[in-house]
Design a protein around this motif. Sequence first.
Motif, PDB file in Angstrom:
ATOM      1  N   PHE A   1      -2.094 -25.794  26.928  1.00 38.77           N
ATOM      2  CA  PHE A   1      -1.228 -24.821  27.609  1.00 38.77           C
ATOM      3  C   PHE A   1      -1.276 -25.008  29.128  1.00 38.77           C
ATOM      4  O   PHE A   1      -0.255 -24.884  29.816  1.00 38.77           O
ATOM      5  N   THR A   2      -2.466 -25.302  29.660  1.00 36.63           N
ATOM      6  CA  THR A   2      -2.606 -25.493  31.112  1.00 36.63           C
ATOM      7  C   THR A   2      -1.900 -26.766  31.570  1.00 36.63           C
ATOM      8  O   THR A   2      -1.491 -26.863  32.738  1.00 36.63           O
ATOM      9  N   ALA A   3      -1.760 -27.724  30.680  1.00 40.42           N
ATOM     10  CA  ALA A   3      -1.082 -28.969  31.062  1.00 40.42           C
ATOM     11  C   ALA A   3       0.418 -28.769  31.283  1.00 40.42           C
ATOM     12  O   ALA A   3       1.049 -29.598  31.958  1.00 40.42           O
ATOM     13  N   ILE A   4       0.992 -27.693  30.733  1.00 39.16           N
ATOM     14  CA  ILE A   4       2.439 -27.466  30.879  1.00 39.16           C
ATOM     15  C   ILE A   4       2.840 -27.241  32.332  1.00 39.16           C
ATOM     16  O   ILE A   4       3.732 -27.927  32.857  1.00 39.16           O
ATOM     17  N   PRO A   5       2.216 -26.279  33.072  1.00 41.31           N
ATOM     18  CA  PRO A   5       2.604 -26.129  34.483  1.00 41.31           C
ATOM     19  C   PRO A   5       2.280 -27.348  35.324  1.00 41.31           C
ATOM     20  O   PRO A   5       3.002 -27.638  36.294  1.00 41.31           O
ATOM     21  N   VAL A   6       1.219 -28.065  34.975  1.00 40.85           N
ATOM     22  CA  VAL A   6       0.922 -29.304  35.715  1.00 40.85           C
ATOM     23  C   VAL A   6       2.061 -30.300  35.550  1.00 40.85           C
ATOM     24  O   VAL A   6       2.502 -30.941  36.520  1.00 40.85           O
ATOM     25  N   TYR A   7       2.563 -30.412  34.330  1.00 38.05           N
ATOM     26  CA  TYR A   7       3.680 -31.330  34.067  1.00 38.05           C
ATOM     27  C   TYR A   7       4.945 -30.898  34.810  1.00 38.05           C
ATOM     28  O   TYR A   7       5.646 -31.731  35.408  1.00 38.05           O
ATOM     29  N   LEU A   8       5.253 -29.593  34.802  1.00 35.11           N
ATOM     30  CA  LEU A   8       6.448 -29.093  35.482  1.00 35.11           C
ATOM     31  C   LEU A   8       6.355 -29.289  36.997  1.00 35.11           C
ATOM     32  O   LEU A   8       7.318 -29.728  37.643  1.00 35.11           O
ATOM     33  N   PHE A   9       5.220 -28.975  37.563  1.00 35.53           N
ATOM     34  CA  PHE A   9       5.044 -29.158  39.003  1.00 35.53           C
ATOM     35  C   PHE A   9       5.054 -30.643  39.364  1.00 35.53           C
ATOM     36  O   PHE A   9       5.530 -31.011  40.446  1.00 35.53           O
ATOM     37  N   PHE A  10       4.528 -31.471  38.483  1.00 29.89           N
ATOM     38  CA  PHE A  10       4.540 -32.913  38.745  1.00 29.89           C
ATOM     39  C   PHE A  10       5.976 -33.442  38.762  1.00 29.89           C
ATOM     40  O   PHE A  10       6.332 -34.269  39.622  1.00 29.89           O
ATOM     41  N   ASN A  11       6.800 -32.986  37.826  1.00 33.37           N
ATOM     42  CA  ASN A  11       8.210 -33.401  37.826  1.00 33.37           C
ATOM     43  C   ASN A  11       8.916 -32.968  39.110  1.00 33.37           C
ATOM     44  O   ASN A  11       9.693 -33.729  39.703  1.00 33.37           O
ATOM     45  N   MET A  12       8.629 -31.749  39.545  1.00 35.94           N
ATOM     46  CA  MET A  12       9.240 -31.247  40.777  1.00 35.94           C
ATOM     47  C   MET A  12       8.751 -32.039  41.991  1.00 35.94           C
ATOM     48  O   MET A  12       9.530 -32.360  42.903  1.00 35.94           O
ATOM     49  N   TRP A  13       7.486 -32.363  42.005  1.00 33.21           N
ATOM     50  CA  TRP A  13       6.917 -33.131  43.120  1.00 33.21           C
ATOM     51  C   TRP A  13       7.482 -34.541  43.165  1.00 33.21           C
ATOM     52  O   TRP A  13       7.790 -35.064  44.248  1.00 33.21           O
ATOM     53  N   THR A  14       7.603 -35.201  42.015  1.00 29.79           N
ATOM     54  CA  THR A  14       8.179 -36.553  41.987  1.00 29.79           C
ATOM     55  C   THR A  14       9.659 -36.527  42.388  1.00 29.79           C
ATOM     56  O   THR A  14      10.149 -37.489  43.018  1.00 29.79           O
ATOM     57  N   THR A  15      10.366 -35.454  42.041  1.00 35.87           N
ATOM     58  CA  THR A  15      11.769 -35.341  42.462  1.00 35.87           C
ATOM     59  C   THR A  15      11.871 -35.250  43.980  1.00 35.87           C
ATOM     60  O   THR A  15      12.720 -35.906  44.615  1.00 35.87           O
TER      61      THR A  15
ATOM     62  N   ASP B   1      22.995 -33.491  44.980  1.00 34.82           N
ATOM     63  CA  ASP B   1      23.158 -33.630  43.530  1.00 34.82           C
ATOM     64  C   ASP B   1      21.822 -33.618  42.786  1.00 34.82           C
ATOM     65  O   ASP B   1      21.798 -33.523  41.557  1.00 34.82           O
ATOM     66  N   ILE B   2      20.738 -33.734  43.499  1.00 36.44           N
ATOM     67  CA  ILE B   2      19.407 -33.708  42.887  1.00 36.44           C
ATOM     68  C   ILE B   2      18.920 -32.265  42.884  1.00 36.44           C
ATOM     69  O   ILE B   2      18.737 -31.651  43.937  1.00 36.44           O
ATOM     70  N   CYS B   3      18.733 -31.732  41.710  1.00 35.41           N
ATOM     71  CA  CYS B   3      18.372 -30.317  41.568  1.00 35.41           C
ATOM     72  C   CYS B   3      17.219 -30.151  40.590  1.00 35.41           C
ATOM     73  O   CYS B   3      16.966 -31.011  39.731  1.00 35.41           O
ATOM     74  N   VAL B   4      16.557 -29.030  40.729  1.00 33.75           N
ATOM     75  CA  VAL B   4      15.542 -28.579  39.775  1.00 33.75           C
ATOM     76  C   VAL B   4      15.967 -27.204  39.300  1.00 33.75           C
ATOM     77  O   VAL B   4      16.026 -26.251  40.081  1.00 33.75           O
TER      78      VAL B   4
END
Length: 291
Positions: free
Chosen positions: A157-171, A187-190
């Motif tokens: 469960f804790t890995a979920i926000p890490v994954y979401l924040f990582f996607n946002m950071w890489t974007t 055109d690049i959105c989150v």
Amino acid sequence: MDGTKPAMESNAEENQDEGQESKGCFECCIKCLGGVPYASLVATILCFSGVALFCGCGHVALTGTLTMLETHFSRVSSDHETLTLVIQIFQYIIYGIASFFFVYAIILLAEGFYTTAAIKKELQSDFKTTVCGRCITAFFMFLTYILFLAFLAIVGFTAIPVYLFFNMWTTCAAMKNPDANITNPDDICVDVRQYGFIPMNATPGKACGATLGEICNTSEFYLSYHLYIVALAGAGATVISLIHYLMILSANWAYLKSAVSTHEYQDIKTKDDQDIEAEARSKEGQNSSYS
């Protein structure tokens, strides 16, 4: 000359007494250190560290996440009312986890001291463990296994926000990269609404271009992202400590069981030896009476 001999003898006796006292203190220290369950002590320290990291960092990260959502993705309070309630419930659960594991780790450490002492007495004397003691160890094994499965789910469960924040950071990193050849950064959105945290009609619900870059530069995003990583590491350390506890409890239970079997064998052997000795004495008495 005769007067110096008693003084020399008294000094020698004092040195001998001091040597015996130091030797006794050394043996006492060795005996005390030998009774420490080092495996349980290491597991307890690891458990305390993991739970402290998970609870402390997770609590602050949840607060920062809620602040970031309220500021940038959901400006209407009714849109994230449910999310606010869920985050508050998670924070109360974190309080409970911290309190429970603090007490439970101390209990397991005390159980380690008890079992270590019981095994040593079992091997060195006629001390015998009770069925209640073995049942307590088995109960802790079962409870620790359940907690291990629960915390394994918490790690996922804790890995979920890490994954979401990582996607946002890489974007955001891709937007800043000059080699990305991005013609229109807007055109690049989150879009946070697609994750189900806030309803689809929430405003603005998403961040694009320069707005997204500003969000990635805020202290809430930076701090929450790294705190989630530390919380994930703390949850992993707690899982490792629970595995360690399981191995310790399993070994202690096996030692206690084998010690009981050894004592039963010794009792049977002692009884047989006594019967043989009594039979031999009776035969000797009969032979002496015939003679």
